[in-house]
Enzyme design. Sequence first.
Site, PDB file in Angstrom:
ATOM      1  N   ASP A  58       0.830  -1.213   0.000  1.00 33.29           N
ATOM      2  CA  ASP A  58       0.000   0.000   0.000  1.00 33.29           C
ATOM      3  C   ASP A  58       0.864   1.262   0.000  1.00 33.29           C
ATOM      4  O   ASP A  58       2.091   1.188   0.099  1.00 33.29           O
ATOM      5  CB  ASP A  58      -0.964  -0.010   1.206  1.00 33.29           C
ATOM      6  CG  ASP A  58      -0.258  -0.179   2.555  1.00 33.29           C
ATOM      7  OD1 ASP A  58       0.985  -0.139   2.600  1.00 33.29           O
ATOM      8  OD2 ASP A  58      -0.943  -0.366   3.568  1.00 33.29           O
ATOM      9  N   HIS A  94      -7.625  -2.389  10.219  1.00 35.27           N
ATOM     10  CA  HIS A  94      -7.370  -2.441   8.777  1.00 35.27           C
ATOM     11  C   HIS A  94      -6.139  -3.286   8.462  1.00 35.27           C
ATOM     12  O   HIS A  94      -5.246  -3.484   9.290  1.00 35.27           O
ATOM     13  CB  HIS A  94      -7.265  -1.038   8.153  1.00 35.27           C
ATOM     14  CG  HIS A  94      -6.024  -0.273   8.450  1.00 35.27           C
ATOM     15  ND1 HIS A  94      -5.974   1.102   8.438  1.00 35.27           N
ATOM     16  CD2 HIS A  94      -4.755  -0.658   8.759  1.00 35.27           C
ATOM     17  CE1 HIS A  94      -4.751   1.502   8.705  1.00 35.27           C
ATOM     18  NE2 HIS A  94      -3.999   0.455   8.914  1.00 35.27           N
ATOM     19  N   ASN A 134      -7.600   0.257  13.810  1.00 33.94           N
ATOM     20  CA  ASN A 134      -9.037   0.081  13.547  1.00 33.94           C
ATOM     21  C   ASN A 134      -9.297  -1.263  12.863  1.00 33.94           C
ATOM     22  O   ASN A 134     -10.362  -1.485  12.310  1.00 33.94           O
ATOM     23  CB  ASN A 134      -9.558   1.233  12.669  1.00 33.94           C
ATOM     24  CG  ASN A 134      -8.839   1.285  11.328  1.00 33.94           C
ATOM     25  OD1 ASN A 134      -7.926   0.497  11.085  1.00 33.94           O
ATOM     26  ND2 ASN A 134      -9.240   2.192  10.473  1.00 33.94           N
ATOM     27  N   GLU A 148      -9.921  -0.330   4.766  1.00 29.95           N
ATOM     28  CA  GLU A 148     -10.521   0.279   5.942  1.00 29.95           C
ATOM     29  C   GLU A 148     -11.833  -0.416   6.315  1.00 29.95           C
ATOM     30  O   GLU A 148     -12.415  -1.130   5.475  1.00 29.95           O
ATOM     31  CB  GLU A 148     -10.778   1.766   5.658  1.00 29.95           C
ATOM     32  CG  GLU A 148      -9.503   2.585   5.454  1.00 29.95           C
ATOM     33  CD  GLU A 148      -8.775   2.899   6.761  1.00 29.95           C
ATOM     34  OE1 GLU A 148      -8.515   1.973   7.553  1.00 29.95           O
ATOM     35  OE2 GLU A 148      -8.448   4.082   6.975  1.00 29.95           O
TER      36      GLU A 148
END
Length: 244
Positions: A67, A138, A136, A143
């Site tokens: 990413d 991810h 979170n 996401e």
Amino acid sequence: MQIIRFKNYEQLSDYTADFIVDALKNKPDLVLCMASGSTPALTCDLLVQKLKKDKVDYSTLTFIGLDEWVGLPPTNTGSCHCFFCTKIFEPLQLKPSQYHLFNAQADDLKSECEKMDGFIAEKGGIDIMIVGIGMNGHIGFNEPGTSFATLSHVAELDEVTKSVGQKYFSGPVQLGKGITIGFGHLMNTKKVFLMANGIKKAEVIKKTIEGPVTENFPASIMQRLENGFVLIDEEAASLLSKPH
Ligand code: GLP
């Protein structure tokens, strides 16, 4: 999914680096996809050391970056590109034809995603993926709410990601979007290793392993992967209620 527990970060990183070295010895044209970040940092260092020490031929290794923060130049020291240049490409002197990363400054990010999907297909898929986990849940920049079927895509980053992400940069930066390999690729990868260490990851690891499988908590996808391995140290495992 299998869970492998280690005493500490060093042992976890050592195991992961050894796994990659052995895989490369068995398959010289290995296709390795990695996340950058604090978690795999030591694995990268150990991987370089071990490949050199064992004189492993890595001339046909292919490396894929998982990413990138949209808009950042590869020279920004907080970029994933810069991380891999410093930790892998330069120390191993990889040829540019051996690695493929997203160009996060491209005008046409959709075409960047298509290029990545095409590159993965051309290589016959990914053999090993080494990923971390965000605060979170991810993976990459998948996401919460992202479909498990998505291929490479551009994501609007959520507030947690934007604020936690500041740790990679020397000063405050405006983070808005990320470009990432999606879970469609992760599901087709031969072996996926999710690494987590430290007490700060204990809560998200509990949800990954013991929570419901849901797109609202992306890392829960690991429970669906027969060839998925969650590698955790004692601290990251400390909130698990069952002995896995
Ligand atoms: C970042 C990246 C992920 C990374 C995760 C955890 O935002 N997009 O690819 O795995 O968060 O990072 P760290 O290992 O630094 O905790």
